[in-house]
Scaffold this motif. Structure first.
Motif, PDB file in Angstrom:
ATOM      1  N   ILE A 137      -1.617  -1.188  -4.174  1.00  0.00           N
ATOM      2  CA  ILE A 137      -2.562  -0.087  -3.985  1.00  0.00           C
ATOM      3  C   ILE A 137      -1.807   1.338  -3.977  1.00  0.00           C
ATOM      4  CG2 ILE A 137      -4.651   1.055  -2.867  1.00  0.00           C
ATOM      5  CD1 ILE A 137      -5.472  -1.601  -1.356  1.00  0.00           C
ATOM      6  N   LYS A 152       0.877   4.893   0.047  1.00  0.00           N
ATOM      7  CA  LYS A 152      -0.118   6.322   0.503  1.00  0.00           C
ATOM      8  C   LYS A 152       0.508   7.538   0.071  1.00  0.00           C
ATOM      9  CE  LYS A 152      -2.471   3.866   4.404  1.00  0.00           C
ATOM     10  NZ  LYS A 152      -2.994   4.198   5.879  1.00  0.00           N
ATOM     11  N   ASP A 194     -13.582   4.017  -2.603  1.00  0.00           N
ATOM     12  CA  ASP A 194     -12.573   3.637  -1.767  1.00  0.00           C
ATOM     13  C   ASP A 194     -12.219   2.278  -2.071  1.00  0.00           C
ATOM     14  OD1 ASP A 194     -12.282   6.434  -0.518  1.00  0.00           O
ATOM     15  OD2 ASP A 194     -13.591   5.973   1.158  1.00  0.00           O
ATOM     16  N   ASN A 243      -2.363   5.355  -3.783  1.00  0.00           N
ATOM     17  CA  ASN A 243      -3.203   6.417  -3.482  1.00  0.00           C
ATOM     18  C   ASN A 243      -2.627   7.765  -4.217  1.00  0.00           C
ATOM     19  OD1 ASN A 243      -4.971   4.921  -1.822  1.00  0.00           O
ATOM     20  ND2 ASN A 243      -3.728   5.280  -0.172  1.00  0.00           N
ATOM     21  N   GLU A 244      -1.429   7.883  -4.586  1.00  0.00           N
ATOM     22  CA  GLU A 244      -1.148   9.322  -5.327  1.00  0.00           C
ATOM     23  C   GLU A 244      -0.140   8.859  -6.410  1.00  0.00           C
ATOM     24  OE1 GLU A 244       0.490  11.882  -2.452  1.00  0.00           O
ATOM     25  OE2 GLU A 244      -1.104  11.925  -1.109  1.00  0.00           O
ATOM     26  N   TYR A 259      -5.535   5.473  -8.000  1.00  0.00           N
ATOM     27  CA  TYR A 259      -6.269   6.817  -7.571  1.00  0.00           C
ATOM     28  C   TYR A 259      -5.875   8.106  -8.209  1.00  0.00           C
ATOM     29  CZ  TYR A 259      -8.617   3.593  -4.152  1.00  0.00           C
ATOM     30  OH  TYR A 259      -9.349   2.852  -3.415  1.00  0.00           O
ATOM     31  N   ASP A 260      -4.516   7.947  -8.654  1.00  0.00           N
ATOM     32  CA  ASP A 260      -4.111   9.135  -9.168  1.00  0.00           C
ATOM     33  C   ASP A 260      -3.442   8.923 -10.538  1.00  0.00           C
ATOM     34  OD1 ASP A 260      -3.191  11.966  -9.243  1.00  0.00           O
ATOM     35  OD2 ASP A 260      -3.235  12.119  -7.081  1.00  0.00           O
ATOM     36  N   HIS A 315      -9.086   4.746 -10.715  1.00  0.00           N
ATOM     37  CA  HIS A 315     -10.200   5.579 -10.459  1.00  0.00           C
ATOM     38  C   HIS A 315     -10.601   6.528 -11.478  1.00  0.00           C
ATOM     39  CE1 HIS A 315     -12.150   8.874  -8.050  1.00  0.00           C
ATOM     40  NE2 HIS A 315     -12.559   7.816  -7.077  1.00  0.00           N
ATOM     41  N   ILE A 360       0.787  -1.160  -0.229  1.00  0.00           N
ATOM     42  CA  ILE A 360      -0.055  -0.024   0.111  1.00  0.00           C
ATOM     43  C   ILE A 360       0.896   1.341   0.019  1.00  0.00           C
ATOM     44  CG2 ILE A 360      -1.673   1.112   1.229  1.00  0.00           C
ATOM     45  CD1 ILE A 360      -2.743  -1.310   2.357  1.00  0.00           C
TER      46      ILE A 360
END
Length: 714
Positions: free
Chosen positions: A333, A316, A437, A335-336, A353-354, A372, A314
């Motif tokens: 995963i 972040k 999420d 996130n950025e 996600y980004d 995303h 992960i």
């Protein structure tokens, strides 16, 4: 201690008696000498073993020096433990103790938690193997510039449950530190263990010198930094908490499992090794060949990591991969932002996600990722394959460059999305993500290729794990719809469906492809081109289908069984024609499914490399736990665990009294531990454990019982 009489004393008695012949006869001389020898025999000849005490009052020894002197002079007859009473002890020097039989020499604090035995100044262990110090407070004297603890030429040196503190913030000399582990430069490896300690110094907390060392540092709280100037030895950091004061942890031969890192600085923490289930609360400049199951709270740079595996992490904050040929990034995963400046990158089954950007190099393989709706994929002057992704925005520069194969992607962007190229066989389904999420698709039109067989693509386009039987998807075939043949990739399975309720007077052939040849809707996984027949019981062909299997990337995977020190490996890799095994003990094999015998027990990380006809490779790592102890040993019928799999409570029934239980993850991380007061029947509440596979270890007076444990939430 008993008095020791030497030969000089005996001859002196003879001399006195010879000058007193009128008083003492020669017979009496012999009697006196015999009595002297008998009274001193224990001191002259007896070697030490068992338990002794050290302390200022009513002890076998008043100081460490006295005890160590007897060890040097009398030697060892077996394991020995010195129970040390509370008090202050200065400058302990354990050296030149002969111990060829590998007896344990233990110095153990013997007092209450409210008191302590403190070693002040230095603790030196030199040329003395198998020495353990447990439960002490150890700190240098004020102004001391030499190392507080110095272990040299002493294999299996152990520090356990000690407080080792630089309380005066001394500045140590060059190549000195709070703890100095000084290993040889050639010859056999020496082992050092540091466990359950609190270690703190503003500088030179742990200094490692020499090359022939194997260091195991477990379950400690370490404040300061580590120095390893010559990059010697192997270093295993397991379940520690680091409060670092320096950025340099960039040493060879390191393995990190289950650690937590804090480093409050404007600089990145520069660190090298293999990383499993760690957590970083700092920016990291990381060099590794294997990064699995970690959590990174701040930015990470991976440089010069050719062919590294980055799996199940992960991230972040931002992730950057630079100068890393052939890096494999799967099941993570992000996130950025994600940035790759490499060639031949494998990027699959990730959740993004980004923005993800590829800025260099050919041979990129981007597959089965979920983006995303607000994310973006940018491909700058690169080439490769882009397929089976859920994509929001896509930008390729230059847009007309003919080096990308783009196919079977599903475009999910809203009106504001920007897509420069849709490629072949594009889809435009709403992925029906679980929520914003949890980017897992619920749209059955995007779920396919299900099956019970091993596959490198464990997840479909939606990153949802494959199911059996599979749901709506391209590889579900109603058998009588097919006219001639179908095409599959090597890793694909196919479901054959007659679209009837029962299969009467018919069966599938060939048998080796069908676990159940009379199933209405069997799922098969052909490795090579295959002709499938539906026959009646008179061997008449009712229908047939040719399955063409095309080349695809190999997928390495294996299982194993253990019997003592022998491990039987079962290779279930797909799409490969050659194999290479690294057994983590210096030995290798090219057999498909080898049997390997280890010389010593322990934990080993075995690497399987699967290679296809195009010399493309994939890797699979197996962590072997508790080698040398057989699951289901002599205790199997005497200790019962149920239910297994379990939801929350585990019931234990034993024919023996149990005094302790530990539960580990398959990678060796301790997640549960409980002391049992000699009970035989009891229950454990394990609701806090996540759904996964575990290893449970039960300690009894008769031995250790080990068994696999499965936690699920049904």
């Amino acid at each position: 201690m008993k008095p020791t009489y030497n030969l000089f004393q005996i001859f002196f008695i003879i001399y006195i008696v010879n000058h007193k012949k009128s008083i003492i006869s020669y017979t009496k001389i012999i009697v006196m000498i015999s009595l002297i020898l008998l009274s001193s025999a224990d001191s002259i000849y007896a070697q030490l073993s068992g338990n002794y005490t050290i302390g200022p009052e009513s002890s076998d020894y008043s100081t460490f020096t006295d005890a160590i002197s007897d060890l040097q002079n009398q030697g060892l007859a077996g394991d020995i433990t010195f129970f040390v009473k509370p008090g202050n002890y200065y400058n302990v020097n354990v050296q030149n103790i002969e111990n060829d039989s590998a007896y344990n020499i233990v110095f153990n604090y013997d007092g209450t938690p409210n008191d302590s035995a403190s070693i002040i100044g230095y603790l030196k262990v030199n040329n003395s193997p198998y020495v353990t110090f447990r439960g002490f407070s150890i700190f240098p004297a004020e102004g001391q510039e030499t190392s507080c603890i110095n272990a040299s030429m002493s294999t299996y040196f152990t520090l356990d449950s000690c407080n080792i503190l630089n309380i005066y913030n001394n500045e140590f000399d060059y190549d000195e530190g709070l703890i100095l582990l000084d290993f040889p430069w050639d010859g056999p490896y020496y082992v050092a263990n540091i466990s359950n300690c609190k270690i703190s110094s503003p500088e030179e907390t742990i200094v490692i010198d020499g090359k022939k060392g194997s260091i195991w540092i477990r379950n400690n709280i370490i404040t300061g930094f580590v120095s390893n100037t010559f990059n010697g030895g192997s270093k295993h950091w397991i379940n520690n908490t680091f409060n670092l004061t320096d950025w340099d942890f960039d040493f060879t031969g390191q393995e990190f499992i289950g650690n937590t890192f804090y480093f409050n600085s404007i600089f990145q923490l520069r660190i090298k090794g293999n990383f499993f289930e760690n957590e970083f609360y700092t920016d990291v400049d990381l060099t590794a060949s294997n990064v699995t199951g970690n959590i990174f709270h701040d930015e990470i740079d991976m440089k010069w990591c050719n062919n590294a595996n980055v799996t199940g992490n992960i991230f972040k904050s931002n992730f950057n991969s630079i100068y890393s040929h052939g890096i494999k990034v799967k099941n993570n995963i992000f996130n950025e932002n994600v940035s790759f400046n490499n060639d031949n990158t494998t990027f699959g089954n990730n959740i993004i996600y980004d923005t993800v950007e590829f800025t260099h190099g050919p041979g990129q393989l981007i597959f089965n990722n979920n983006f995303h709706r607000n994310s973006r994929l940018e491909l700058w002057y690169t080439g490769g394959v882009l397929k089976n992704n859920n994509i929001a925005s896509l930008w390729i520069v230059p847009s007309n460059i003919p080096v990308w194969t783009i196919e079977f992607n599903n475009f999910i962007g809203e009106d504001y999305a920007s897509v420069c190229c849709y490629g072949d066989s594009a889809y435009f389904f709403n992925p029906m993500y679980t929520d914003e999420d949890q980017l897992y698709t619920n749209n059955t039109m995007l779920i396919g290729k299900g099956g019970e067989f091993s596959s490198g693509f464990k997840y479909d386009i939606d990153s949802v794990e494959r199911k059996n039987p599979c749901t709506i998807g391209a590889n579900e075939v109603c058998f009588n719809w097919q006219v001639e043949n179908i095409y599959l990739k090597c890793y694909d399975s196919v479901q054959l469906d007659l679209c009837v309720d029962t299969l009467t007077d018919m069966y599938w052939s060939p048998n080796d492809l069908f676990p159940d040849s009379t199933s209405v809707n069997p799922i098969i996984h052909p490795n090579d081109d295959a002709m499938i027949y539906l026959k009646d019981f008179d061997e008449n062909i009712i229908d047939s289908l040719l399955i063409n299997v095309e080349a695809s990337l190999p997928t390495a995977e294996a299982t194993y069984t253990i019997q003592g020190f022998t491990v039987d490996f079962n290779n279930i890799s797909r799409c490969a024609s050659q194999y290479s095994w690294d057994f983590d003990d210096g030995k290798f094999s090219t057999d498909k499914s080898p049997t390997h015998v280890y010389e010593t027990g322990g934990s080993y990380n075995v690497i399987l490399t699967a290679i296809n006809s195009l010399d493309e490779e994939d890797y699979y790592e197996i962590s072997i736990m508790a080698l040398g102890i057989n699951e289901g040993s002599v205790f199997a019928e005497d200790i019962k665990l149920y239910p297994n799999p379990l939801r929350s409570k585990l019931f234990v029934e034993s024919a023996y009294e149990i005094n302790g239980i530990s539960i580990f993850t398959v990678s060796g991380k301790l997640v549960y531990k409980q002391t049992i007061e000699n009970k035989r029947n009891f229950e454990l509440n394990l609701n806090q454990l996540q759904d996964s596979y575990y290893v449970i270890k039960i300690n009894t007076a008769q031995g250790i019982f080990i068994k696999k444990l499965i936690k699920i939430n049904i």
